[in-house]
Design a protein around this motif. Structure first.
Motif, PDB file in Angstrom:
ATOM      1  N   TRP A   1      -6.474  -3.239  -4.622  1.00 28.75           N
ATOM      2  CA  TRP A   1      -6.867  -1.949  -5.208  1.00 28.75           C
ATOM      3  C   TRP A   1      -5.652  -1.041  -5.370  1.00 28.75           C
TER       4      TRP A   1
ATOM      5  N   GLU B   1       0.820  -1.222   0.000  1.00 27.09           N
ATOM      6  CA  GLU B   1       0.000   0.000   0.000  1.00 27.09           C
ATOM      7  C   GLU B   1       0.851   1.267   0.000  1.00 27.09           C
TER       8      GLU B   1
ATOM      9  N   TYR C   1      -8.177  -4.454  -0.257  1.00 30.53           N
ATOM     10  CA  TYR C   1      -7.545  -3.146  -0.031  1.00 30.53           C
ATOM     11  C   TYR C   1      -6.230  -3.043  -0.806  1.00 30.53           C
TER      12      TYR C   1
ATOM     13  N   TRP D   1     -13.610  -0.901  -2.728  1.00 25.64           N
ATOM     14  CA  TRP D   1     -12.208  -1.130  -3.153  1.00 25.64           C
ATOM     15  C   TRP D   1     -12.160  -2.013  -4.398  1.00 25.64           C
TER      16      TRP D   1
ATOM     17  N   ASN E   1     -15.279  -3.016   1.285  1.00 20.00           N
ATOM     18  CA  ASN E   1     -14.605  -3.977   0.399  1.00 20.00           C
ATOM     19  C   ASN E   1     -15.155  -3.874  -1.013  1.00 20.00           C
TER      20      ASN E   1
ATOM     21  N   PHE F   1     -15.108   5.657   0.589  1.00 19.44           N
ATOM     22  CA  PHE F   1     -14.880   4.712  -0.509  1.00 19.44           C
ATOM     23  C   PHE F   1     -16.108   4.446  -1.370  1.00 19.44           C
TER      24      PHE F   1
END
Ligand code: LAN
Length: 722
Positions: free
Chosen positions: A587, A529, A584, A651, A648, A708
């Protein structure tokens, strides 16, 4: 009245004193909380208050829609952004619940007890409500609000409730004590719990593996020197070592004597403490102690018997000097909630209750408190301010629709501007700090611990605002370049980006991890990330500032992408270390791979992207959504939740859309789910907990349920996907 905000401490305390105990109880009863149904708070207290204070109506002209589907999408997005805008504070950030871990508040309560500095009565009442609210029906507590009961969770909450004055004959406490005894008693609490109990004189310091405070006097080039540890580990073991060096403990009193009977199966005086050092209840064990650590403990524990006092004093002097520096560098906020509580104890011990330093510490306890419908909790940080503002900005500006909220964007921009770190501490080198001018922190510039991906997100959000041209540029080109320099300075040798500092020691140091409940805490590893966020920001810089260090940036991006590619699993997914979990990180990684098309081999890139999309598509649930549980993080295997989760889902949709997946039907079904789940007021309900750290502890990101879904829908609108 209980809004926790650093500027409002005085007001906040004044208001608190006006609340009677009864009022506190009534206050929480207004908000039904039912942990069986959902242990995550929906942050109703703050949200209802904010909406009441700020019940603005949306009046701007909506763009015309060409179809009923487009109309529905526009309406949902505007409703979502309008609702969320009303939660924005005056200074531009989104206050919110950042609770989750259950071992934080106990630390603070121990600091309060040991120093005889009680919290205002109503706070204490609210804290009790919180602690009881998260008790399981079998009497125990988890390490975090969604976790199954553990010794660590149960003993810490039990002791906290007793410190808060709850009677041992309260049935809920009887159940808890029964749980503790049935699971072997508090001798099996993991080492951090042993430490807290030792402070309370509920455990013998001799039963705690020595932290070898003298280690801080070692030459700095040694790989085991603590300056090389991950900063959170370093800053927790620092004050712990001070407490151990002084064997700090509250004097025996009736409560302590009684507690010794309530949490142990044996008579306290008869316990063989040296034998308890490595004892950990089965329910708590996450990382197994390595043989190297066992050897080291043998040495450090043996050393305790012979240590020269002058050397211990020298070590302790160094520790408190370092603690003072951290206090000064962070305006007494400290890097995080655990060190915040323990540093307070050290400063109280070193300088006394009436010292200016201790008072400054106490004033900052309130920055960590938050009230929601489940009661008063300690936050996992002094907030997630900058992080949420940056994401929100990017989510809103994904299409032109965000510009229908110029006030929100303006306030966000001001906040981002204010939070960029503009100065260096005089003592930053002496105390091993990474340079920070130009960086962004996760929370506030006052706290000022720079984070690689927070710098990246701050920068991306800044560029996104600049691109709209709707505001006068406040963050100068020079400051943008400083941020770029910081991002470049954070890249690890393996090509990836760590969290706060470069990896400073080899991976084998992990063998010395003494915490039985967390993994990978010894050094600052590179993460998918953090790496992807930095790569994305650098790609944007190449576009907006093509002349600035372009060679170096291109090289950094190329190496970064190689790292990201290497992290991909066989099944096409990426493991996420900071949120739940594979959706996560997948993405993030896809975003970097797609946008980084010029810096990676075309065939390799499309093969990896397709694999990742196939993975995501294979995980779509029958209702069109995606859902993972926190077990994905601890077990490192994708674990499907019982029901799909909007976060979720968002994402996965962001990922499939950026990858331009051919499976339009899959995307459409996901979008439909987000639309259906939206509440009438524009909010989304709080579902499962979505943040994580160190694999095994979960943390609440209360704004994610807005950010999100808005982002994913806005991307759909932008791509004219309907
Ligand atoms: C955080 C919160 C933010 C998070 C992201 C920016 C999302 C991530 O991409 C990088 C790591 C970082 C900065 C992060 C690291 C660990 C933190 C600080 C936390 C999860 C918040 C709380 C946690 C901290 C370690 C909690 C205290 C517990 C200990 C074990 C010391």
């Amino acid at each position: 009245a209980f809004k926790s905000d650093s500027q409002n401490i005085d007001d906040h305390l004044k208001n608190a004193d006006n609340y009677s105990e009864q009022e506190s109880h009534n206050f929480c009863k207004d908000f039904a909380f039912d942990r069986q149904h959902n242990p995550s708070s929906a942050d109703q207290v703050f949200r209802q208050q904010a909406i009441r204070d700020n019940a603005a109506t949306f009046s701007a002209q909506k763009p015309p829609a060409e179809s009923p589907e487009e109309q529905e999408l526009i309406d949902s997005l505007i409703k979502g952004m309008h609702y969320f805008s009303q939660l924005q504070s005056e200074d531009g950030h989104w206050p919110g619940d950042y609770g989750g871990p259950l071992f934080l508040l106990p630390g603070l309560l121990i600091a309060s007890y040991i120093s005889a500095t009680p919290f205002p009565k109503p706070h204490q009442e609210m804290m009790k409500i919180y602690l009881f609210n998260h008790q399981h029906t079998d009497g125990g507590w988890g390490m975090h609000i969604e976790g199954q009961p553990t010794m660590f969770g149960t003993v810490m909450q039990y002791v906290s409730l007793r410190l808060l004055g709850v009677d041992k004959d309260d049935t809920r406490l009887i159940n808890a004590s029964t749980w503790i005894k049935a699971n072997g008693g508090a001798t099996g609490i993991p080492s951090w719990g042993k430490f807290y109990l030792a402070l309370l004189n509920l455990y013998d310091w001799n039963g705690f593996n020595s932290l070898f405070p003298e280690m801080w006097l070692f030459p700095k080039w040694l790989p085991v020197h603590p300056s090389r540890y991950w900063c959170h580990t370093r800053m927790v073991y620092l004050p712990m070592a001070y407490c151990q060096a002084h064997h700090i403990q509250v004097p025996e009193n009736d409560l302590i004597l009684s507690l010794r009977k309530e949490i142990y199966n044996e008579d306290f005086k008869s316990i063989d403490w040296a034998k308890q050092r490595n004892r950990v209840c089965d329910k708590d064990c996450y990382t197994i102690q390595s043989p190297v650590l066992k050897w080291m403990n043998l040495f450090t524990n043996g050393y305790e018997k012979f240590r020269p006092q002058w050397l211990r004093t020298k070590a302790s002097d160094y520790l408190i000097k370092y603690i003072n520096a951290e206090d000064a560098q962070t305006e007494y906020l400290n890097i995080g909630p655990v060190s915040k509580a323990i540093n307070s104890i050290c400063v109280w011990h070193a300088y006394g209750k009436d010292s200016e330093k201790f008072k400054k510490h106490v004033a900052r306890w309130y920055d960590y408190l938050w009230i929601a419908e489940d009661g008063m909790k300690m936050s996992g940080y002094n907030g997630s301010q900058l992080w949420d503002v940056a994401f929100t900005t990017r989510a809103m500006l994904e299409s032109d629709l965000g510009q229908l909220f110029p006030e929100t964007i303006k306030k966000s921009y001001q906040f981002i501007d204010d939070m960029q770190v503009k100065k260096e501490h005089e003592t930053h080198k002496e105390f091993f700090r990474h340079p920070m001018i130009g960086s962004w922190p996760f929370s506030t510039a006052e706290q000022a611990w720079p984070v690689s991906d927070c710098t990246a997100e701050g920068l991306s959000a800044t560029l996104a605002i600049h691109k709209t041209g709707i505001l006068k540029q406040g963050i100068s080109d020079a400051r943008i370049k400083q941020a770029v320099d910081i991002i470049l300075s954070f890249q690890n040798k393996d090509g990836g980006w760590p969290t706060y500092e470069l990896s400073r020691a080899p991976k084998w140091l992990e063998k010395l991890n003494p915490s039985e409940v967390f993994a990978d805490i010894m050094i600052d590893y590179s993460w998918t990330e953090c790496s992807s966020a930095c790569i994305i920001a650098l790609l944007e810089i190449l576009e907006c500032y093509p002349d600035y260090k372009s060679q170096e940036i291109r090289k950094a991006i190329t190496r970064g992408l190689q790292f990201v590619v290497k992290q991909q699993k066989q099944d096409g997914s990426w493991y996420g270390g900071w949120a739940v979990c594979f959706t996560y990180a997948t993405w993030f990684a896809l975003e970097a791979l797609v946008q980084g098309k010029d810096y990676i081999d075309t065939d390799l890139r499309s093969e990896r992207i397709n694999k990742a999309c196939d993975f995501l598509i294979s995980k779509q649930m029958p209702d069109g959504g995606w859902g993972e549980t926190y077990e994905s993080c601890a077990n490192k295997v994708y674990t499907q939740a019982k029901t799909s989760q909007v976060i979720n889902t968002a994402w996965a949709l962001l990922a499939l859309q950026v990858a331009n997946s051919e499976e339009k039907e899959v995307i459409q079904r996901g979008i439909n789910l987000l639309l259906q789940r939206q509440l009438d007021n524009g909010d989304w309900a709080q579902e499962n907990i979505s943040g994580v750290f160190n694999y095994n502890c979960m943390i609440t990101y209360s704004s994610y349920r807005n950010i999100f879904p808005i982002w994913a829908l806005n991307r759909f609108y932008q791509h004219k996907g309907y």
